[in-house]
Design a protein around this motif. Structure first.
Motif, PDB file in Angstrom:
ATOM      1  N   PHE A   1      57.582  43.837  42.691  1.00 49.34           N
ATOM      2  CA  PHE A   1      56.696  43.347  43.741  1.00 49.34           C
ATOM      3  C   PHE A   1      57.533  42.901  44.924  1.00 49.34           C
ATOM      4  O   PHE A   1      57.776  41.714  45.105  1.00 49.34           O
ATOM      5  CB  PHE A   1      55.838  42.180  43.244  1.00 49.34           C
ATOM      6  CG  PHE A   1      54.658  41.933  44.133  1.00 49.34           C
ATOM      7  CD1 PHE A   1      54.808  41.336  45.381  1.00 49.34           C
ATOM      8  CD2 PHE A   1      53.389  42.327  43.747  1.00 49.34           C
ATOM      9  CE1 PHE A   1      53.741  41.122  46.190  1.00 49.34           C
ATOM     10  CE2 PHE A   1      52.309  42.100  44.573  1.00 49.34           C
ATOM     11  CZ  PHE A   1      52.486  41.502  45.803  1.00 49.34           C
TER      12      PHE A   1
ATOM     13  N   ASP B   1      42.846  42.260  42.997  1.00 49.02           N
ATOM     14  CA  ASP B   1      43.023  43.554  42.355  1.00 49.02           C
ATOM     15  C   ASP B   1      42.422  44.640  43.254  1.00 49.02           C
ATOM     16  O   ASP B   1      42.964  45.725  43.395  1.00 49.02           O
ATOM     17  CB  ASP B   1      42.342  43.546  40.988  1.00 49.02           C
ATOM     18  CG  ASP B   1      42.266  44.934  40.395  1.00 49.02           C
ATOM     19  OD1 ASP B   1      43.328  45.509  40.114  1.00 49.02           O
ATOM     20  OD2 ASP B   1      41.150  45.451  40.240  1.00 49.02           O
TER      21      ASP B   1
ATOM     22  N   GLY C   1      47.033  43.281  43.955  1.00 46.99           N
ATOM     23  CA  GLY C   1      47.386  43.251  42.548  1.00 46.99           C
ATOM     24  C   GLY C   1      46.831  42.050  41.816  1.00 46.99           C
ATOM     25  O   GLY C   1      46.470  41.036  42.416  1.00 46.99           O
TER      26      GLY C   1
END
Length: 711
Positions: free
Chosen positions: A6, A461, A561
Motif C-alpha cells: 500500500f 472498499d 481498500g
C-alpha cells in the motif's frame, strides 16, 4: 510502517477536469450518492434550434391510456400522475423514479472505445432512461408515453461513441474525428448530448443533468425543453458508460423529429418545477415556464415568486421562442429564503407561488400557480390523537389522517422501558445492527478493537457510503448522551465519518458528530488509541430515534481498500440515561382507515403509539409517537335484576353498567366465609349489558350464597 502493498502515493483522484466544470458546479455528495446523479455537473452541447417548418410533425396519436397506478412499480410508458395530490406524487416517485436508480450496475455495454466499437447497452438501461423521461413528462402534465426507436438507439450509440472517444461534444462532428460514422453524425444533429469525466454522466444520470441544464451556455434550458416538448412522441438513446478501461462517459438522446401534428388536448402550460407537489430531487436552480403555442412571446414578461408571503428574489436569464421546443421563459431564484435545492431536504412541505405576467401573442397574458416542494421520504402527516391516559378496562380510540395513496397501515404499540445496551460488534450481539457496507468490506473486525474481541470497521472498499444502523428504537431524556469510541487510520480530509440520528423513522437524518481524515499517508499519523466521544441528545428528548454511522466521501482523493490500515474503527456505542421500546405489538389496518383502538394490559405503564402507511413500492418508517400512560379504569357497576327457579336450575339475571371487562365468574359459598367458583354455572349474554347465569343448586344443602366476580 506502511505496508509494502500500500504505497503512500496510491490515492485515486475523482476531481473533474477544470475546463469542463466551473468552480462550485460539483456538489459534495455526488460521488457517494449515485441514486441522485449530478444535476449541475453535466457538460452539455448547446441545444439545437429549429425553424417553425422543422417543428411540423408526422402523425397524431390518440391520448395514451393510463399505465400507472400506485403500486404499479417500474412502469415505463403511458404514465400519468395528479400532482395536486401529495400522496400520489410520493407514490409515483417511489414506484417510477427510484426503479431507474442504480442504472450503473446493469449498463451491459458491449463496445470498445479504443477499437471504435459502439456496441450496445442493455435493454434494462434503455428502460431506465425511458422511464425517467416519461416520469418528468408525466409530472409536467405532458404526454408520458414516449417510446424509443431501435434504429435511433443504434445511431445514438454511435454518436455517443464519437463524443467519448474525442472527449468533446458537437452536433456536427467533423469527418476526421476518431470513430466517425455517418449514422452517428445524423444522431448528433438531432440529440441532446452530454459528456462527463470520473462521474456518471450517461443513461439516467444524463437525463437528470439535461433537465437541470446548468452552465452559462444553457440559460435557455434547451435540453429540458426538448425532453418536455409538447409534441414529442418518439426518441432514441445511446450511452457510453464509465468502465475500468474508460473514464469518459457520454450520452446521446435523440429528441428532434417524429413529432405529433397537433398539441395534446387540454395542455395549458409546461412549467418546471411543475404546478402541485414535486420532490426536492427534481427542483434545480433554474425554473422555467413554457406555453405550447408558437406565437407566445416573453420579451416583456415579468416573473414574481413568493414563499409563504415572503418575496423571493430572482433573475430572468432567458426569454425564449419556439425555435427550441416550446416558447419558454427561464429564471433563477435566490436569496436567504430560497433553499439550495435539490441538495436541501425540506423538513416540511414548502410552497412557492409563481406569477408570470406580460405574455404577448396569446389570449391569456398571465398565469399564477403554486409549487410545493416535498421530501418524498416523508409520506405526510403521521400524527395520532387520542386519550393521554387510556384506562385498563375500556378500549380507547385513536385517530389519524388517512393518506390517499396508502394501500394499508401498520400500527405499533410499545411499552417504554429502561435501556441497558451497548454495541461493541461482539460475536452474537449483532441482532440490532443493520450492515450497510458493500460486499467487499467486513463490518466486524477482530484486528483492532478497544474492548472485547471485535470492533466496527468502515473503509472505502468501494467509494460509496459505508455504514451501519443501530436498529433500536431509542428514547433519550434531557440528560442522554451518545457515547462511543473511534480510531482513525488512513483517511483523506474529504473522507468523513458521521454519527447521525433520525426522529422520523429514517426519512431524514441529522448530523450530530463528524470527524474527517487528516490526509496523511503515514502510519505515524494514525490515532495511537481510541478517541472518546460524548454528544448530548437533549434536543431529542422523548422522541423515538434511529442511530447510524456513515463513512462518506466528499470528493477528491481517497484511500481505497478494506485493509486494516484504512478508514475508521468504532467500538462501545451506547446512549446514556435513555429508554427503549419493548414488547411491541404491530397491527394492520386496511387502506382508507383513520382510527384504531387500544386496551392497555396493565395500569401505570408508559406506552408509545405509532403508525405508518404502506405503499406497494415503499415502506415508510413509523411516525412521531404519541406517549400515553395507562390508568386503572373504574369497575363497571353490577345490578341483580331477578332470581328465578326453573325446574332443577337456578337463573340469576344481572346487568353490567358501562365499561369494559375481561370476564364474569359466578362464585358460591355455603357459609359466607369460604368461596369457590361454581363449576355448574353457564353464562348467557343477552346483549346491552344483560347476562344470565344458570346454575344447579347443590344437593343436601339447606342454603347457598352466590356472588359475581368481574375482571
Amino acid at each position: 510502517m506502511i505496508p509494502s502493498n500500500f504505497p503512500t502515493h496510491r490515492l485515486i483522484s475523482l476531481v473533474l477536469a477544470a475546463a469542463l466544470c466551473a468552480p462550485g458546479d460539483l456538489r459534495a455528495d455526488e460521488f457517494s450518492t449515485p441514486e441522485f446523479p449530478p444535476a449541475s455537473a453535466a457538460w452539455l452541447a448547446p441545444a439545437l434550434r429549429l425553424s417553425a417548418t422543422d417543428l411540423d410533425a408526422n402523425t397524431l396519436d390518440p391520448p395514451p391510456a393510463r399505465g400507472w397506478a400506485p403500486g404499479n412499480e417500474g412502469a415505463i410508458t403511458a404514465l400519468a400522475v395528479d400532482t395536486s395530490k401529495r400522496s400520489e406524487v410520493v407514490a409515483f416517485f417511489h414506484c417510477i423514479y427510484t426503479p431507474s436508480e442504480d442504472f450503473e450496475s446493469h449498463h451491459g455495454w458491449t463496445g470498445s472505445l479504443s477499437s471504435c466499437v459502439a456496441g450496445t447497452v442493455s435493454q434494462e438501461l434503455h428502460d431506465d432512461v425511458l422511464r425517467r423521461i416519461n416520469y418528468y413528462r408525466a409530472m409536467a402534465g405532458l404526454n408520458a408515453d414516449i417510446s424509443l426507436d431501435a434504429v435511433k438507439n443504434a445511431d445514438c450509440q454511435e454518436a455517443a461513441l464519437m463524443m467519448a472517444r474525442n472527449g468533446a461534444l458537437s452536433h456536427y462532428p467533423p469527418s476526421n474525428w476518431a470513430c466517425y460514422t455517418a449514422n452517428g453524425y445524423t444522431a448528433a444533429g438531432a440529440s441532446n448530448l452530454s459528456i462527463g469525466f470520473n462521474f456518471a454522466n450517461y443513461g439516467v444520470g444524463s437525463i437528470d443533468g439535461q433537465m437541470g441544464d446548468a452552465g452559462s451556455n444553457n440559460s435557455p434550458v434547451g435540453h429540458r425543453r426538448w425532453l418536455l416538448y409538447s409534441r414529442a412522441q418518439e426518441m432514441g438513446h445511446g450511452s457510453i458508460p464509465l468502465t475500468p478501461a474508460n473514464n469518459t462517459a457520454s450520452c446521446s438522446v435523440w429528441v428532434i423529429g417524429s413529432f405529433n401534428a397537433a398539441l395534446p388536448a387540454g395542455l395549458e402550460k409546461i412549467a418546471w418545477p411543475p404546478e402541485g407537489h414535486v420532490p426536492h430531487q427534481a427542483v434545480w436552480p433554474r425554473w422555467s415556464f413554457g406555453l405550447p403555442n408558437g406565437s407566445a412571446r416573453f420579451s416583456s414578461a415579468t416573473v414574481t415568486m413568493s414563499k409563504e408571503g415572503a418575496s423571493i428574489p430572482l433573475t430572468i436569464i432567458h426569454r425564449g421562442t419556439s425555435s427550441i421546443g416550446d416558447p419558454t421563459i427561464v429564471w433563477e431564484p435566490s436569496g436567504p429564503d430560497y433553499p439550495d435545492y435539490p441538495a436541501s431536504v425540506p423538513a416540511a412541505d414548502t410552497t412557492f407561488t409563481v406569477t408570470v405576467a406580460g405574455i404577448t401573442g396569446t389570449a391569456q397574458t398571465s398565469y399564477s400557480y403554486d409549487v410545493t416542494v416535498i421530501n418524498p421520504a416523508a409520506p405526510g402527516d403521521l400524527t395520532i390523537t387520542g386519550p393521554a391516559n387510556p384506562p385498563t378496562n375500556t378500549a380507547s380510540t385513536y385517530t389519524f389522517n388517512p393518506l390517499e395513496a396508502a394501500e394499508s397501515y401498520e400500527t405499533r404499540i410499545s411499552e417504554v422501558v429502561a435501556a441497558n445496551w451497548i454495541e461493541g460488534a461482539e460475536a452474537g450481539t449483532l441482532d440490532a445492527i443493520v450492515d450497510q457496507t458493500t460486499a467487499g468490506l467486513a463490518l466486524q473486525s477482530g484486528t483492532t478493537k478497544r474492548t472485547g474481541s471485535y470492533a466496527f470497521h468502515l473503509a472505502f472498499d468501494v467509494v460509496t457510503d459505508q455504514g451501519f444502523e443501530v436498529e433500536r428504537p431509542i428514547i433519550p431524556t434531557a440528560a442522554s448522551r451518545l457515547t462511543f469510541y473511534n480510531l482513525r487510520r488512513w483517511a483523506t480530509t474529504t473522507s468523513v465519518l458521521y454519527a447521525e440520528v433520525s426522529a422520523d423513522g429514517g426519512a431524514t437524518w441529522d448530523e450530530i458528530w463528524s470527524r474527517a481524515g487528516n490526509g496523511s499517508g503515514s502510519s505515524a499519523n494514525w490515532d495511537s488509541s481510541y478517541q472518546s466521544v460524548s454528544e448530548p441528545l437533549s434536543a431529542y428528548a422523548g422522541e423515538v430515534l434511529k442511530l447510524r454511522f456513515v463513512y462518506h466521501h466528499l470528493g477528491g482523493s481517497y484511500f481505497p481498500g478494506a485493509g486494516s490500515g484504512n478508514g475508521f474503527y468504532l467500538d462501545d456505542i451506547t446512549v446514556t440515561d435513555s429508554r427503549v421500546l419493548s414488547n411491541e405489538a404491530v397491527g394492520t389496518l386496511p387502506g382508507g382507515s383513520s382510527s384504531f383502538t387500544f386496551l392497555p394490559g396493565a395500569a401505570n405503564q408508559d406506552y408509545y403509539l405509532q403508525f405508518r402507511p404502506i405503499f406497494d413500492c415503499f415502506e415508510f418508517g413509523f411516525g412521531e409517537a404519541l406517549a400515553v400512560t395507562s390508568i386503572q379504569g373504574p369497575t363497571p357497576a353490577l345490578e341483580l335484576v331477578r332470581v328465578t327457579r326453573s325446574g332443577s336450575y337456578l337463573d340469576l339475571q344481572i346487568r353490567v353498567g358501562p365499561g369494559s371487562f375481561f370476564s364474569l365468574t359466578l362464585r358460591r359459598s355455603g357459609d359466607l366465609s369460604s368461596w369457590s367458583n361454581d363449576p355448574s354455572a353457564t353464562l348467557t349474554d343477552h346483549g346491552g349489558g344483560s347476562y344470565t347465569f344458570r346454575t344447579t343448586p347443590p344437593g343436601g344443602e339447606s342454603r347457598a350464597f352466590y356472588t359475581v366476580l368481574i375482571e
